[in-house]
Design a protein around this motif. Structure first.
Motif, short mmCIF file in Angstrom:
data_model
loop_
_atom_site.label_atom_id
_atom_site.label_comp_id
_atom_site.label_asym_id
_atom_site.label_seq_id
_atom_site.Cartn_x
_atom_site.Cartn_y
_atom_site.Cartn_z
N VAL A 187 -37.18 42.00 17.60
CA VAL A 187 -36.94 42.97 16.43
C VAL A 187 -35.48 41.70 15.87
N PRO A 188 -36.02 41.69 15.31
CA PRO A 188 -35.33 39.89 14.67
C PRO A 188 -34.56 40.60 13.52
N ALA A 189 -34.52 41.83 12.77
CA ALA A 189 -33.92 42.46 11.82
C ALA A 189 -32.36 42.04 12.09
N PHE A 190 -31.16 41.40 11.08
CA PHE A 190 -30.14 41.45 10.91
C PHE A 190 -29.01 41.77 10.03
N PHE A 191 -28.69 42.90 9.85
CA PHE A 191 -28.23 44.20 8.63
C PHE A 191 -27.20 42.70 8.04
N GLU A 192 -26.28 42.40 8.87
CA GLU A 192 -24.81 42.08 8.45
C GLU A 192 -25.16 40.59 7.72
N GLY A 193 -26.27 40.32 8.46
CA GLY A 193 -26.69 38.71 7.36
C GLY A 193 -28.02 38.75 6.93
N GLY A 194 -28.17 40.22 6.03
CA GLY A 194 -28.84 40.43 4.91
C GLY A 194 -30.53 39.84 5.65
N ARG A 195 -30.96 39.83 7.18
CA ARG A 195 -32.23 39.67 7.12
C ARG A 195 -33.07 41.30 7.60
N ILE A 196 -34.57 41.57 6.66
CA ILE A 196 -34.66 43.02 7.37
C ILE A 196 -35.89 42.96 7.74
N THR A 197 -37.03 43.67 8.41
CA THR A 197 -38.18 43.97 8.45
C THR A 197 -38.80 44.79 8.05
N ARG A 198 -40.20 44.31 7.32
CA ARG A 198 -40.70 45.91 6.17
C ARG A 198 -42.34 45.20 6.62
N ASP A 199 -43.48 46.31 6.96
CA ASP A 199 -44.66 46.24 6.80
C ASP A 199 -44.70 44.53 8.24
N SER A 200 -43.76 44.98 9.28
CA SER A 200 -44.40 43.74 10.31
C SER A 200 -43.47 42.50 9.68
N VAL A 201 -43.20 42.38 8.13
CA VAL A 201 -42.84 40.62 7.96
C VAL A 201 -41.28 40.99 7.40
N HIS A 202 -41.17 39.95 7.80
CA HIS A 202 -39.62 39.09 8.32
C HIS A 202 -38.77 38.80 7.15
N LYS B 233 -38.66 25.69 8.25
CA LYS B 233 -38.68 24.14 8.28
C LYS B 233 -37.67 23.59 9.63
N ASP B 234 -36.96 24.09 10.25
CA ASP B 234 -36.33 23.46 11.56
C ASP B 234 -37.26 21.96 11.95
N SER B 235 -36.39 21.02 12.19
CA SER B 235 -37.45 19.60 12.81
C SER B 235 -37.41 20.90 14.37
N VAL B 236 -36.45 21.42 14.99
CA VAL B 236 -37.20 21.56 16.53
C VAL B 236 -37.84 22.78 16.45
N PHE B 237 -37.59 23.68 15.56
CA PHE B 237 -38.33 25.24 15.64
C PHE B 237 -38.59 25.86 14.76
N GLY B 238 -39.90 25.17 13.50
CA GLY B 238 -40.26 25.32 12.47
C GLY B 238 -41.40 26.71 13.33
N TYR B 239 -41.63 26.71 11.70
CA TYR B 239 -43.21 27.69 12.62
C TYR B 239 -43.64 27.84 10.64
N HIS B 240 -44.43 29.30 10.59
CA HIS B 240 -45.03 28.79 8.90
C HIS B 240 -45.67 29.92 8.59
N HIS B 241 -45.18 31.52 9.72
CA HIS B 241 -45.98 32.58 9.18
C HIS B 241 -44.16 33.54 9.55
N SER B 242 -44.40 34.88 8.59
CA SER B 242 -43.41 35.19 8.30
C SER B 242 -43.45 36.93 9.19
N TYR B 243 -45.02 37.29 9.01
CA TYR B 243 -45.76 38.10 9.32
C TYR B 243 -45.94 38.17 11.04
N LEU B 244 -44.92 38.77 11.93
CA LEU B 244 -44.09 38.05 12.89
C LEU B 244 -45.23 38.74 14.51
N PRO B 245 -46.84 38.95 13.94
CA PRO B 245 -47.99 39.11 14.87
C PRO B 245 -48.76 37.80 14.73
#
Length: 441
Positions: A116-131, A149-161
């Motif tokens: 559940v990564p949504a954090f409204f105060e910081g402007g992060r929302i999740t819709r259709d499982s895309v963050h 692009k974080d050098s330790v925790f980088g990733y390639h997908h916003s679609y949570l599955p």
């Protein structure tokens, strides 16, 4: 439903309490300290593990250690009704699935774990499982932002599955992830929640706090019928689960906590672009004086830090004696390192210098602002050497204020602002500073 379950949050940096108030933050996790959290009147408490600053092996072993001690503390307090939240970054950086796996191993068996990564105060929302991250009110998929692009925790997908499949290296396939979409949440999810078994991975949408509030009600109802759930989340679901009344003193009146209306000090460790912009704005404010910590000097020279420390403390003292606020910040250029371990080790070196600075601050400062998640964790646990602190509330959306105990040997009753690196607009640091100096003599 009678008793609500105790909400126990393992926070990988100390900013996850950024939407709640009046609860305990624990910097230690021995059985006795955990029992203090369990006995506290608040429905929620936080264990600040700081695992985001650690390599994966350490993150796993710290998480296991907390859970093993928690098992003993829960048994001692005779509590069987609880929810565990692995709180992490709302832009998906952190040790997933390492931490949730460790929790499930020690405290299982869970029927499901929810992202559940949504954090409204910081402007992060999740819709259709895309963050998404709202940038100038435009929803931008998080994999297109600097955080991916974080050098330790980088990733390639916003679609949570797909994010789950990527992070679990295919152990959990994208198509096997259960999705709770906005339409589902708004119609009610209890029936589906009751059917989840075998630590099923589920991802949860959220566009407004009301979405997560209704999801939380269904989660609590399912828990009261015996379902056991684990969360990997940002802060907004915590607001929903804890369901607290408004905080005791409003954000704009928090100068009431400042000690004797004295000027304070600001420590800035975070390097993200937003922090640098906020720092530049703060240094324009009349009563502030910047002190740059040139971290490049720490790269090779082992004996540099003692000289650097005494110079900084001397300047700090002079600024404070002149009735102004020292703003101590690490140099802004991003240094490059040959590998992740070297980068993390250098981070430890910088942090240890910053904590020596905190320990050497004038003991009569009125307040302390700590900018950056890892920096804030170190300020609480090392700089101020706290076992626990009481959270007063938020001085700005997403920025917590805690207070040290009145028997603290050096800084009793000191209000400390925990300001995450990537929260707030350009003026946010200035607003916090002005709120705290409202009555400064």
């Amino acid at each position: 439903m009678t008793n609500k379950p105790k909400i126990i949050v393992l926070d990988d940096d100390p900013t996850g309490s950024q939407t709640v108030h009046s609860c305990l933050l624990l910097m230690h996790w021995d059985v006795e300290t955990l029992r203090t959290g369990l006995r506290d009147d608040s429905p929620i408490f936080f264990v600040l593990t700081n695992t985001r600053a650690m390599p994966p092996e350490s993150a796993a072993s710290v998480t296991k250690e907390v859970c093993q001690n928690l098992k003993l503390a829960l048994a001692a307090e005779e509590i069987s009704d609880f929810l565990i939240v692995s709180r992490s970054d709302s832009t998906l950086r952190g040790h997933y699935p390492i931490e949730t796996d460790a929790i499930a191993q020690e405290l299982g068996s869970f029927d499901a774990h929810f992202l559940v990564p949504a954090f409204f105060e910081g402007g992060r929302i999740t819709r259709d499982s895309v963050h998404y991250l709202l940038i100038n009110n435009v929803p931008t998929p998080v994999h297109e932002t600097e955080f991916a692009k974080d050098s330790v925790f980088g990733y390639h997908h916003s679609y949570l599955p797909q994010y789950v499949e990527e992070k679990t290296k295919g152990r959990i396939q994208a198509e096997s992830v259960t999705r709770f979409l906005l339409a589902d949440i708004r119609c009610g999810s209890l029936e589906r929640l009751l059917k989840l078994t075998d630590n099923q991975c589920a991802v949860v949408d959220g566009e407004t706090q009301a979405d997560l509030n209704s999801f939380a009600l269904d989660v609590l109802a399912a828990a009261s019928q015996g379902k056991r759930f684990l969360f990997r989340s940002a802060a907004s679901i915590l607001t929903a689960l804890a369901a607290l009344p408004p905080q005791p003193i409003a954000a704009e009146d928090m100068a009431a906590y400042v000690r004797q209306g004295k000027p304070g000090a600001v420590i800035v460790g975070s390097h993200v672009k937003k922090t640098t912009q906020q720092l530049e704005a703060l240094l324009q404010v009349e009563e502030t004086v910047g002190i740059e910590v040139n971290v490049a000097e720490l790269v090779n020279e082992t004996n540099q830090s003692a000289k650097l420390l005494s110079d900084i403390l001397e300047s700090t003292k002079a600024i404070h004696n002149a009735g102004k606020t020292p703003v101590i910040y690490t140099s802004r250029q991003e240094l490059t390192f040959k590998d992740i371990k070297t980068r993390l080790d250098f981070g430890v070196k910088v942090s240890s210098l910053l904590m020596d600075i905190v320990q050497g601050l004038p003991s009569d400062i009125g307040f302390l602002i700590s900018k950056g998640g890892i920096t804030s964790n170190d300020v609480l646990s090392t700089g101020l050497d706290l076992t626990s602190a009481r959270l007063l509330g938020q001085i700005l959306p997403g920025c917590s204020m805690v207070i040290t105990n009145s028997d603290h040997p050096q800084f009793p009753d000191l209000p400390v602002v925990l300001f995450p690196g990537n929260v707030g607009d350009t003026d946010a640091l200035v607003i916090v500073y002005k709120r705290l100096t409202k009555y400064t003599k």
